[in-house]
Design a protein around this motif. Structure first.
Motif, short mmCIF file in Angstrom:
data_model
loop_
_atom_site.label_atom_id
_atom_site.label_comp_id
_atom_site.label_asym_id
_atom_site.label_seq_id
_atom_site.Cartn_x
_atom_site.Cartn_y
_atom_site.Cartn_z
N ILE A 1 25.65 51.46 7.27
CA ILE A 1 24.67 52.37 6.68
C ILE A 1 23.69 51.62 5.80
N SER B 1 21.23 49.57 7.85
CA SER B 1 20.50 50.31 8.88
C SER B 1 18.99 50.18 8.65
N SER C 1 16.93 52.38 9.25
CA SER C 1 16.45 53.70 8.83
C SER C 1 16.99 54.01 7.45
N MET D 1 19.13 56.09 5.16
CA MET D 1 20.33 56.88 5.39
C MET D 1 20.75 57.54 4.09
N ALA E 1 16.23 53.95 2.29
CA ALA E 1 15.84 55.29 1.85
C ALA E 1 15.23 55.26 0.47
N SER F 1 16.93 66.39 15.82
CA SER F 1 16.00 65.38 15.34
C SER F 1 14.59 65.94 15.50
N CYS G 1 13.12 62.49 11.40
CA CYS G 1 14.22 62.95 10.55
C CYS G 1 15.34 63.51 11.43
N SER G 2 16.54 63.00 11.28
CA SER G 2 17.70 63.46 12.05
C SER G 2 18.81 63.84 11.09
N THR G 3 19.55 64.86 11.44
CA THR G 3 20.66 65.31 10.61
C THR G 3 21.92 65.46 11.46
N CYS H 1 21.91 62.27 6.85
CA CYS H 1 20.48 62.42 7.13
C CYS H 1 19.88 61.04 7.35
N SER H 2 19.17 60.89 8.46
CA SER H 2 18.50 59.64 8.80
C SER H 2 16.98 59.89 8.76
N GLU I 1 13.20 57.91 9.04
CA GLU I 1 12.52 56.67 9.45
C GLU I 1 11.01 56.91 9.47
#
Length: 373
Positions: free
Chosen positions: A131, A134, A136, A138, A154, A193, A209-211, A225-226, A228
């Motif tokens: 994480i 990453s 992105s 996170m 983040a 996403s 944004c992905s959850t 939550c990602s 990018e």
């Protein structure tokens, strides 16, 4: 002494004694006389009478029975003690074996637990590194919208200067709050996403944004939550998309120009005949049926062209699928007719979907163009 009948002996404390009579070994007559006398006493019963009268034989007999009973009791007690001791020893032995087995099982369980704890610790460190490293941003969000974890990426995306300031609510970070709000508004589920545009003009930024829903024993249900920043990537996609669309646009415009020319010619002809045929009811009826129809046809073609040619918005919206396909067919039919192909779109019912309308329209145009070519 002549007084034995006047008294009764209740207890006799006299001890039995033995009397010995010595005589010469050569005096056989005397020895025989004595033995014969004793034999006569025994045979006549006088010996027993005298013995019972002067010697207390009840107590020795009673004492002998009691001794036998005590002996039997002692034997029974001794046997019970032996059985108890033997049983106790067997139980203790069995308990010792059971304790040893349980101790061994507990030792194995403790070793397995320690091994699993070591594995979990390593897995936790691995997940933390994954994480943290990453590309992105996170975040782990709690059920109460609290931020439980945020990696360095983040922190940079959301412009947080103090790392200790990350332990707060989603609402305290405007950009994060805006992204989460838009993910929810765009009907993305917990495993979805979305591409989200924030700002406008030169300040516009595009985020993916992905959850994902996750569960842990420590924190219960949480959300991973990602985030990018894909502004550069999306701009490149948009440029490629626009270039592809423009390459088709010239052919579509050429086909529509020819398609629009026919209804315009019809409208022009009816318009020129108005002064001469104003009083002709049949002409007027044909005019009011044909001209509005041709005008609507031209308007539909122009609207389809405008919808296709306008800049990409990149947002999700509800769209009636049959209407969208009909617009695409209207754009591509003139091109198909020029090479002798007729496109027919037949559908039974209307279907409303939620999608990226511009991308879906371009995909249908690409499909039709590839089929024509």
């Amino acid at each position: 002494y002549g007084v034995s009948d006047d008294y009764t002996i209740i207890y006799n404390y006299l001890v039995e004694t033995e009397a010995v009579m010595a005589m010469r070994s050569t005096d056989n007559i005397l020895c025989n006389t004595i033995n014969m006398g004793i034999a006569q006493l025994r045979s006549s019963g006088e010996y027993e009478t005298l013995y019972k009268k002067w010697i207390d034989v009840e107590k020795p007999l009673l004492s002998k029975e009691m001794t036998q009973r005590i002996g039997i009791g002692l034997v029974i007690i001794l046997g019970a003690v032996i059985v108890y001791v033997y049983t106790n020893l067997r139980i203790r032995k069995a308990l010792e074996i059971t304790v040893q087995e349980r101790t061994k099982e507990l030792q194995i369980a403790n070793e397995a637990l320690a091994h699993n704890m070591c594995i979990l610790k390593k897995e936790g460190e691995l997940r933390k590194h994954i994480i943290e490293d990453s590309p992105s941003g996170m975040l782990i969000l709690g059920e109460d919208d609290s931020i439980q974890f945020m990696n360095s990426k983040a922190i940079r995306i959301f412009g947080i200067s103090d790392v200790a300031d990350t332990k707060r609510k989603i609402q305290d970070i405007p950009l994060l709050h805006e992204l989460i709000r838009k993910v929810s508004s765009e009907k993305c589920n917990d495993y979805g996403s979305a591409i989200i545009n924030v700002g406008s003009g030169e300040k516009e930024r595009i985020y993916r944004c992905s959850t994902y829903m996750i569960s842990s024993q420590e924190n219960g249900t949480a959300k991973l939550c990602s985030v990018e920043d894909v502004t550069s990537e999306e701009k490149q996609k948009k440029e490629i998309f626009e270039a592809e669309k423009n390459s088709y646009l010239n052919a579509i415009i050429a086909g529509l120009a020819h398609e629009i020319k026919n209804p315009l010619t019809t409208i022009k002809a009816y318009t020129e005949l108005i002064p001469e045929q104003m009083g002709d009811e049949e002409f007027l009826r044909a005019f009011f049926e044909t001209v509005p129809k041709e005008t609507e046809r031209i308007n539909g073609l122009i609207e389809s062209l405008i919808n296709y040619a306008r800049p990409i918005r990149g947002i999700m919206a509800e769209v009636e699928l049959s209407q969208l396909i009909s617009d695409c067919v209207a754009l591509m039919s003139p091109i198909a007719k020029r090479i002798g192909i007729t496109i027919k779109f037949i559908y039974d019912s209307q279907i409303t979907i939620y999608a990226y309308v511009d991308q879906l329209r371009q995909a249908i145009i690409n499909y039709l163009m590839n089929s024509i070519e």
